[in-house]
Design an enzyme around this catalytic site. Structure first.
Site, mmCIF file in Angstrom:
data_model
loop_
_atom_site.group_PDB
_atom_site.id
_atom_site.type_symbol
_atom_site.label_atom_id
_atom_site.label_comp_id
_atom_site.label_asym_id
_atom_site.label_seq_id
_atom_site.Cartn_x
_atom_site.Cartn_y
_atom_site.Cartn_z
ATOM 1 N N HIS A 45 -14.658 -4.087 13.758
ATOM 2 C CA HIS A 45 -14.641 -2.708 13.271
ATOM 3 C C HIS A 45 -15.200 -1.818 14.388
ATOM 4 O O HIS A 45 -16.187 -2.180 15.037
ATOM 5 C CB HIS A 45 -15.515 -2.587 12.011
ATOM 6 C CG HIS A 45 -15.499 -1.202 11.435
ATOM 7 N ND1 HIS A 45 -16.400 -0.237 11.810
ATOM 8 C CD2 HIS A 45 -14.670 -0.610 10.547
ATOM 9 C CE1 HIS A 45 -16.130 0.897 11.164
ATOM 10 N NE2 HIS A 45 -15.084 0.678 10.385
ATOM 11 N N HIS B 219 -7.794 2.809 -4.199
ATOM 12 C CA HIS B 219 -8.807 2.846 -3.133
ATOM 13 C C HIS B 219 -9.843 3.910 -3.486
ATOM 14 O O HIS B 219 -9.487 5.022 -3.890
ATOM 15 C CB HIS B 219 -8.184 3.232 -1.785
ATOM 16 C CG HIS B 219 -7.144 2.289 -1.286
ATOM 17 N ND1 HIS B 219 -6.845 2.164 0.057
ATOM 18 C CD2 HIS B 219 -6.326 1.422 -1.925
ATOM 19 C CE1 HIS B 219 -5.880 1.266 0.214
ATOM 20 N NE2 HIS B 219 -5.547 0.808 -0.984
ATOM 21 N N THR C 261 -3.873 4.681 -1.783
ATOM 22 C CA THR C 261 -4.940 5.114 -0.872
ATOM 23 C C THR C 261 -5.568 6.411 -1.372
ATOM 24 O O THR C 261 -4.989 7.133 -2.192
ATOM 25 C CB THR C 261 -4.417 5.357 0.558
ATOM 26 O OG1 THR C 261 -3.551 6.482 0.550
ATOM 27 C CG2 THR C 261 -3.698 4.144 1.116
ATOM 28 N N GLN D 179 -7.746 -5.248 7.755
ATOM 29 C CA GLN D 179 -7.186 -4.199 8.599
ATOM 30 C C GLN D 179 -5.997 -4.808 9.365
ATOM 31 O O GLN D 179 -5.878 -6.036 9.439
ATOM 32 C CB GLN D 179 -8.299 -3.730 9.564
ATOM 33 C CG GLN D 179 -7.953 -2.597 10.474
ATOM 34 C CD GLN D 179 -7.467 -1.377 9.698
ATOM 35 O OE1 GLN D 179 -6.301 -1.365 9.281
ATOM 36 N NE2 GLN D 179 -8.325 -0.391 9.520
ATOM 37 N N ARG E 7 -15.918 2.364 2.447
ATOM 38 C CA ARG E 7 -16.807 3.448 2.826
ATOM 39 C C ARG E 7 -16.009 4.696 3.204
ATOM 40 O O ARG E 7 -16.397 5.811 2.917
ATOM 41 C CB ARG E 7 -17.678 3.019 4.012
ATOM 42 C CG ARG E 7 -18.692 4.085 4.377
ATOM 43 C CD ARG E 7 -19.202 3.923 5.781
ATOM 44 N NE ARG E 7 -18.122 4.055 6.748
ATOM 45 C CZ ARG E 7 -18.276 3.965 8.050
ATOM 46 N NH1 ARG E 7 -19.464 3.707 8.548
ATOM 47 N NH2 ARG E 7 -17.256 4.104 8.877
ATOM 48 N N GLU F 165 0.845 -1.195 0.000
ATOM 49 C CA GLU F 165 0.000 0.000 0.000
ATOM 50 C C GLU F 165 0.881 1.247 0.000
ATOM 51 O O GLU F 165 1.860 1.335 0.749
ATOM 52 C CB GLU F 165 -0.895 0.021 1.248
ATOM 53 C CG GLU F 165 -1.780 1.262 1.308
ATOM 54 C CD GLU F 165 -2.636 1.323 2.557
ATOM 55 O OE1 GLU F 165 -3.631 0.578 2.636
ATOM 56 O OE2 GLU F 165 -2.309 2.125 3.453
HETATM 57 P P1 FAD Z 1 -18.405 -0.799 5.402
HETATM 58 O O1 FAD Z 1 -18.215 -2.188 4.921
HETATM 59 O O2 FAD Z 1 -19.450 0.018 4.724
HETATM 60 O O3 FAD Z 1 -18.642 -0.851 6.966
HETATM 61 C C1 FAD Z 1 -18.645 0.333 7.749
HETATM 62 C C2 FAD Z 1 -19.402 0.096 9.054
HETATM 63 O O4 FAD Z 1 -20.776 -0.034 8.776
HETATM 64 C C3 FAD Z 1 -18.975 -1.183 9.773
HETATM 65 O O5 FAD Z 1 -19.055 -0.975 11.156
HETATM 66 C C4 FAD Z 1 -20.029 -2.175 9.338
HETATM 67 O O6 FAD Z 1 -20.195 -3.176 10.306
HETATM 68 C C5 FAD Z 1 -21.251 -1.284 9.209
HETATM 69 N N1 FAD Z 1 -22.182 -1.755 8.174
HETATM 70 C C6 FAD Z 1 -21.890 -2.146 6.916
HETATM 71 N N2 FAD Z 1 -23.006 -2.477 6.245
HETATM 72 C C7 FAD Z 1 -24.045 -2.286 7.102
HETATM 73 C C8 FAD Z 1 -25.469 -2.434 7.000
HETATM 74 N N3 FAD Z 1 -26.050 -2.866 5.879
HETATM 75 N N4 FAD Z 1 -26.206 -2.120 8.090
HETATM 76 C C9 FAD Z 1 -25.641 -1.690 9.216
HETATM 77 N N5 FAD Z 1 -24.304 -1.525 9.381
HETATM 78 C C10 FAD Z 1 -23.522 -1.819 8.336
HETATM 79 N N6 FAD Z 1 -10.049 4.695 4.554
HETATM 80 C C11 FAD Z 1 -9.847 5.777 3.758
HETATM 81 O O7 FAD Z 1 -10.438 6.835 4.002
HETATM 82 N N7 FAD Z 1 -8.988 5.730 2.668
HETATM 83 C C12 FAD Z 1 -8.322 4.592 2.335
HETATM 84 O O8 FAD Z 1 -7.572 4.581 1.347
HETATM 85 C C13 FAD Z 1 -8.502 3.425 3.155
HETATM 86 N N8 FAD Z 1 -7.877 2.261 2.868
HETATM 87 C C14 FAD Z 1 -8.130 1.145 3.617
HETATM 88 C C15 FAD Z 1 -7.512 -0.067 3.270
HETATM 89 C C16 FAD Z 1 -7.763 -1.230 4.005
HETATM 90 C C17 FAD Z 1 -7.098 -2.519 3.604
HETATM 91 C C18 FAD Z 1 -8.640 -1.176 5.125
HETATM 92 C C19 FAD Z 1 -8.919 -2.419 5.942
HETATM 93 C C20 FAD Z 1 -9.240 0.013 5.503
HETATM 94 C C21 FAD Z 1 -9.002 1.191 4.747
HETATM 95 N N9 FAD Z 1 -9.614 2.411 5.065
HETATM 96 C C22 FAD Z 1 -9.400 3.527 4.282
HETATM 97 C C23 FAD Z 1 -10.441 2.530 6.274
HETATM 98 C C24 FAD Z 1 -11.942 2.276 6.027
HETATM 99 O O9 FAD Z 1 -12.462 3.287 5.183
HETATM 100 C C25 FAD Z 1 -12.629 2.264 7.391
HETATM 101 O O10 FAD Z 1 -12.289 1.121 8.108
HETATM 102 C C26 FAD Z 1 -14.129 2.527 7.394
HETATM 103 O O11 FAD Z 1 -14.506 2.897 8.715
HETATM 104 C C27 FAD Z 1 -14.979 1.330 7.001
HETATM 105 O O12 FAD Z 1 -14.821 1.031 5.688
HETATM 106 P P2 FAD Z 1 -15.519 -0.293 5.032
HETATM 107 O O13 FAD Z 1 -15.234 -0.219 3.607
HETATM 108 O O14 FAD Z 1 -15.154 -1.504 5.787
HETATM 109 O O15 FAD Z 1 -17.053 0.077 5.323
#
Ligand code: FAD
Length: 311
Positions: A159, A78, A49, A186, A108, A18
């Site tokens: 999370h 990303h 990112t 993560q 997200r 990354e």
């Molecule tokens: P989601 O999958 O949408 O989940 C977010 C939250 O909502 C979780 O708590 C989940 O349990 C909950 N949720 C999901 N779906 C539902 C539903 N239908 N109903 C109720 N609750 C729900 N962030 C950045 O800003 N830029 C980056 O470049 C970046 N790179 C990353 C790379 C990796 C490998 C990882 C692991 C994380 C990265 N992040 C980055 C951080 C990430 O954006 C955060 O962890 C964020 O808080 C959650 O993203 P997600 O895509 O898992 O979200």
């Protein structure tokens, strides 16, 4: 005949790094050097990112275009849904695909506690996966463009906003159903957390490769910052050892040894590869890779069917 004589199939480990976009010309110069050093290890891709709301889109495009035009590497860009409208996200996806990007990590993004998604916002990553697949379908119909590989995030530790680890796994199931191809985790510091995530995911039918993500754990300040962002704390004993180390060289030795041990344990447990969060520093990432010696896991596959007469 050539094929018949070739070596038996080997377990193939995925390797990726990354990177974050440069914030200035001087840091882009250093980043080019880092990219070139990492390219020498032949990774499957480098991920780029991005900030929420496409706040640094020009910098993301700059690094992505550099990777595409000046290296043999493939970028995984990303994309975060928070802070952008559905229409803006579709434009960004099209702009990336137009440039030849075929790998996207659908996220997200982090949100403020009080954040309420607008009607026009894509509230969760799974819907971003669907949006990307919809743009892909439209382009395949009109341009015959190639398939996009979509990654998503997975969480060996819960999370921070999730009520339970079970809920995290349900979310991972929904991301796969929406069209994700693989997941990157993560950070985590206990191999049992990763193994548990994989076991529980497989039990409910998740088939995605779940690639473990690692930070070269050499800098205690970075580990504290990561804990603030991700809610995942590094072990106190590691932090203490790093904070009381004699000098930077000793810190690096301690951090690399810890990281290599962690990676070895998850590879021994069958992880499909590794993704290193480099923080744009190649030296520590290369130290980890060299000490790890990935060939150890590239043994011939255990069940190699022998067909026909070898003579
Ligand atoms: P989601 O999958 O949408 O989940 C977010 C939250 O909502 C979780 O708590 C989940 O349990 C909950 N949720 C999901 N779906 C539902 C539903 N239908 N109903 C109720 N609750 C729900 N962030 C950045 O800003 N830029 C980056 O470049 C970046 N790179 C990353 C790379 C990796 C490998 C990882 C692991 C994380 C990265 N992040 C980055 C951080 C990430 O954006 C955060 O962890 C964020 O808080 C959650 O993203 P997600 O895509 O898992 O979200």
């Amino acid at each position: 005949p050539e094929l018949a004589r070739s070596a038996p199939p080997r377990r193939r480990l995925a390797l990726s790094y990354e990177l974050f976009p440069a914030r200035s010309e001087a840091s882009f110069d250093r980043l080019r050097e880092t990219v070139s050093q990492l390219e020498a290890t032949a990774p499957d891709y480098v991920s780029v990112t991005s900030r929420t709301g496409q706040a640094n889109l020009d910098r993301v495009l700059e690094l992505t275009e550099y990777v595409l035009a000046c290296t043999d590497l493939r970028p995984l860009v990303h994309l975060t849904s928070t802070g952008s409208t559905r229409g803006e996200l579709e434009l960004v996806v099209r702009a990336l695909l137009d440039r030849g990007v075929r790998g996207l990590l659908a996220l997200r993004g982090d949100v403020e506690d009080a954040h309420q998604a607008d009607d026009d916002e894509v509230p969760f990553a799974r819907y971003l996966v669907e949006l990307i697949r919809a743009v892909e379908r439209e382009r395949t119909a009109t341009l015959g463009a190639g398939r996009v590989s979509i990654g998503v995030a997975a969480y060996p530790r819960r999370h921070p906003e999730s009520p339970t680890r079970r809920h995290d796994i349900e979310v991972l199931v929904s991301k796969e159903r929406s069209g994700a191809d693989f997941a990157i985790t993560q950070v985590f510091f206990d191999p049992a957390d990763y193994t548990d995530l994989v076991t529980r995911s497989r039990e409910v039918g998740v088939q995605l490769p779940i690639v473990p993500g690692f930070v070269p754990a050499t800098d205690p300040r970075r580990l504290h910052r990561l804990a603030e962002l991700s809610g995942v704390e590094a072990p106190r004993s590691l932090l203490h050892a790093l904070e009381t180390a004699r000098d930077d060289a000793a810190r690096r030795r301690i951090g690399v040894a810890f990281t290599v041990d962690l990676i070895r344990r998850v590879l021994d447990d069958g992880a499909p590869g590794l993704h290193l969060f480099t923080f744009n520093r190649h030296a520590e990432a290369l130290d980890v890779l060299e000490t790890l010696d990935l060939d150890r896991w590239s043994a011939p596959a255990p069940h190699t069917p022998t067909t026909g007469d070898p003579s």
